[in-house]
Scaffold this active site. Structure first.
Site, PDB file in Angstrom:
ATOM      1  N   GLY A 181     -21.828  -3.015  29.721  1.00 38.13           N
ATOM      2  CA  GLY A 181     -22.152  -1.703  30.264  1.00 38.13           C
ATOM      3  C   GLY A 181     -20.924  -0.808  30.338  1.00 38.13           C
ATOM      4  N   THR A 185       2.547  -3.442   8.307  1.00 34.91           N
ATOM      5  CA  THR A 185       2.487  -4.166   9.576  1.00 34.91           C
ATOM      6  C   THR A 185       3.859  -4.744   9.908  1.00 34.91           C
ATOM      7  OG1 THR A 185       0.168  -4.732   9.243  1.00 34.91           O
ATOM      8  CG2 THR A 185       1.391  -6.077  10.802  1.00 34.91           C
ATOM      9  N   ARG A 239     -22.184 -11.014  36.843  1.00 39.54           N
ATOM     10  CA  ARG A 239     -22.754  -9.697  37.169  1.00 39.54           C
ATOM     11  C   ARG A 239     -24.212  -9.843  37.574  1.00 39.54           C
ATOM     12  NH1 ARG A 239     -23.576  -4.934  38.658  1.00 39.54           N
ATOM     13  NH2 ARG A 239     -23.267  -3.091  37.340  1.00 39.54           N
ATOM     14  N   THR A 270       0.826  -1.210   0.000  1.00 47.64           N
ATOM     15  CA  THR A 270       0.000   0.000   0.000  1.00 47.64           C
ATOM     16  C   THR A 270       0.861   1.261   0.000  1.00 47.64           C
ATOM     17  OG1 THR A 270      -1.770  -1.155   1.175  1.00 47.64           O
ATOM     18  CG2 THR A 270      -1.793   1.253   1.261  1.00 47.64           C
ATOM     19  N   GLU A 271       0.354   2.294  -0.683  1.00 46.12           N
ATOM     20  CA  GLU A 271       1.039   3.580  -0.759  1.00 46.12           C
ATOM     21  C   GLU A 271       0.074   4.705  -0.379  1.00 46.12           C
ATOM     22  OE1 GLU A 271       3.966   2.204  -4.437  1.00 46.12           O
ATOM     23  OE2 GLU A 271       2.629   3.934  -4.699  1.00 46.12           O
ATOM     24  N   PRO A 272       0.582   5.912  -0.141  1.00 45.40           N
ATOM     25  CA  PRO A 272      -0.315   7.026   0.184  1.00 45.40           C
ATOM     26  C   PRO A 272      -1.401   7.260  -0.871  1.00 45.40           C
ATOM     27  CG  PRO A 272       1.939   7.625   0.722  1.00 45.40           C
ATOM     28  CD  PRO A 272       2.009   6.306   0.019  1.00 45.40           C
ATOM     29  N   GLY A 273      -1.091   6.966  -2.130  1.00 46.92           N
ATOM     30  CA  GLY A 273      -2.074   7.200  -3.181  1.00 46.92           C
ATOM     31  C   GLY A 273      -2.624   5.948  -3.818  1.00 46.92           C
ATOM     32  N   ALA A 274      -2.347   4.789  -3.239  1.00 49.92           N
ATOM     33  CA  ALA A 274      -2.807   3.533  -3.848  1.00 49.92           C
ATOM     34  C   ALA A 274      -2.974   2.477  -2.771  1.00 49.92           C
ATOM     35  CB  ALA A 274      -1.810   3.053  -4.900  1.00 49.92           C
ATOM     36  N   GLU A 309      -4.199 -14.217   2.824  1.00 54.73           N
ATOM     37  CA  GLU A 309      -4.344 -13.121   3.776  1.00 54.73           C
ATOM     38  C   GLU A 309      -5.803 -12.972   4.206  1.00 54.73           C
ATOM     39  OE1 GLU A 309      -3.433  -8.315   4.262  1.00 54.73           O
ATOM     40  OE2 GLU A 309      -3.420  -9.233   2.271  1.00 54.73           O
TER      41      GLU A 309
END
Length: 381
Positions: free
Chosen positions: A343, A164, A272, A132-136, A246
């Site tokens: 809760g 990762t 509880r 992965t890239e900033p634009g893809a 994956e």
């Protein structure tokens, strides 16, 4: 829990004994430290060597390269068992080799396999996948990180994102552009730390805190030709095959997340008390737990059936995409109800269901978004 042995018909004795070993490791080596590692944003690097010594790294990889020689079901039961340590971040940090090594195994020559795989499976080196890239992101054809041939090396320029284990990685399996063709111009390289890539920053995430995630820069990094995997242009097809495994891994995380959230909820409902009796004795909450259990059973059955088809070579990309979507939604829905049932405590960081609810959010994003999965499914109709 009725889901515990629900799908054991898919397993043989080697799967069951391996699951027990993984659960023991999670109980002894992960659970006592999970809270501290989550807050610290990383886990002890020594855990890789400990996991390797216990035979937990590379369970499905060939024995020739230091793996366990198992199949995809060994990875599935391992995922379910290790999550019982209470940290998805630790699980995916240990498991980053599961997406970094397949391109080496698929495209690498014998020298590359013997040089680059065994040290990772021994826990000596950490491997990560950088696509992965900033634009893809999901649009892999839009990748712009380039690898230019220069004599006996390639010069890599570009930036990778959401890597990762990228902060601590010793080697990155990098998909880079070697040609103009959107798909046929992509090639895998193994870029080692000594080649000079830069960890630009460690990224802060909503969940998976114990797993480091990095932005990586390649400022004209010279990578020897011997670290190119396969021929130029072979990367895209290999990546598509890697995606199948994956997505099965992410589906297994979804099932394990939902199952653990359900178990925590049942235990809390019995413990509880409200209005003079345990929560489990209130019909509305019992029915909520019943609905959560049904979702877990359905997700687990879907996951094991699809895994069996992948092992036999019968599964289609659309089936795996549908599995990923279904298990991601099951994890989200079960965790939502688990937090609600707990809760105020369900909103506290000391609560396991709080952590699981944050971690589950990524399952509909990572490895291909729900929307991309729907496109794959729709094309197969």
């Amino acid at each position: 829990m009725i889901s515990r042995g629900f799908c054991d018909a898919f397993l043989d004795d080697s799967h069951r004994s391996f699951r027990e070993a993984c659960e023991r490791f999670a109980r002894e080596e992960i659970f006592p430290h999970a809270q501290a590692w989550e807050e610290a944003g990383s886990f002890d690097r020594a855990l890789y060597r400990k996991a390797a010594a216990a035979g937990l790294l590379g369970a499905s990889y060939p024995e020739d390269y230091g793996g366990g020689g198992g199949d995809l079901f060994h990875e599935v039961v391992q995922t379910e068992a290790l999550l019982r340590g209470g940290s998805t971040g630790v699980l995916v940090g240990l498991g980053s080799l599961g997406i970094a090594l397949p391109p080496i195994l698929a495209l690498g020559d014998e020298e590359q396999k013997r040089r680059l795989i065994p040290p990772v499976l021994r826990g000596e080196r950490v491997a990560a996948l950088a696509v992965t890239e900033p634009g893809a992101g999901s649009d892999v054809a839009a990748l712009t990180t380039r690898a230019r041939r220069d004599g006996e090396a390639y010069v890599l320029e570009g930036t990778k994102l959401y890597v990762t284990s990228g902060v601590r990685a010793d080697q990155l399996t990098v998909l880079a552009r070697t040609g103009a063709d959107p798909h046929g111009g992509l090639t895998f390289f193994v870029v080692e730390r000594e080649h000079g890539y830069v960890v630009s920053r460690a990224l802060k995430k909503t969940g998976w805190w114990a797993s480091d995630t990095a932005e990586i820069s390649f400022p004209e990094v010279r990578v020897p030709v011997r670290n190119r995997l396969g021929e130029e242009g072979s990367g895209f097809r290999c990546l598509m095959r890697t995606f199948v495994h994956e997505r099965v891994f992410l589906a297994a995380i979804g099932v394990a997340t939902a199952e653990l959230a359900l178990e925590e909820s049942v235990a809390h409902a019995r413990r509880r008390r409200a209005f003079g009796r345990p929560l489990a004795e209130h019909q509305a909450l019992r029915h909520k737990l019943a609905a959560m259990s049904t979702q877990v059973l359905a997700a687990k059955a879907f996951a094991y059936h699809t895994t069996a088809r992948v092992v036999r070579g019968e599964a289609t990309p659309a089936e795996v995409a549908a599995l990923k979507n279904f298990t991601a939604e099951a994890a989200r829905a079960v965790c939502h109800e688990a937090v609600q049932l707990h809760g105020g405590m369900g909103y506290m960081r000391e609560s396991l269901v709080e952590r699981l609810s944050r971690d589950a959010r990524l399952l509909s994003i990572g490895g291909g978004t729900t929307e991309i999965m729907n496109e794959i499914i729709a094309k197969a109709l």
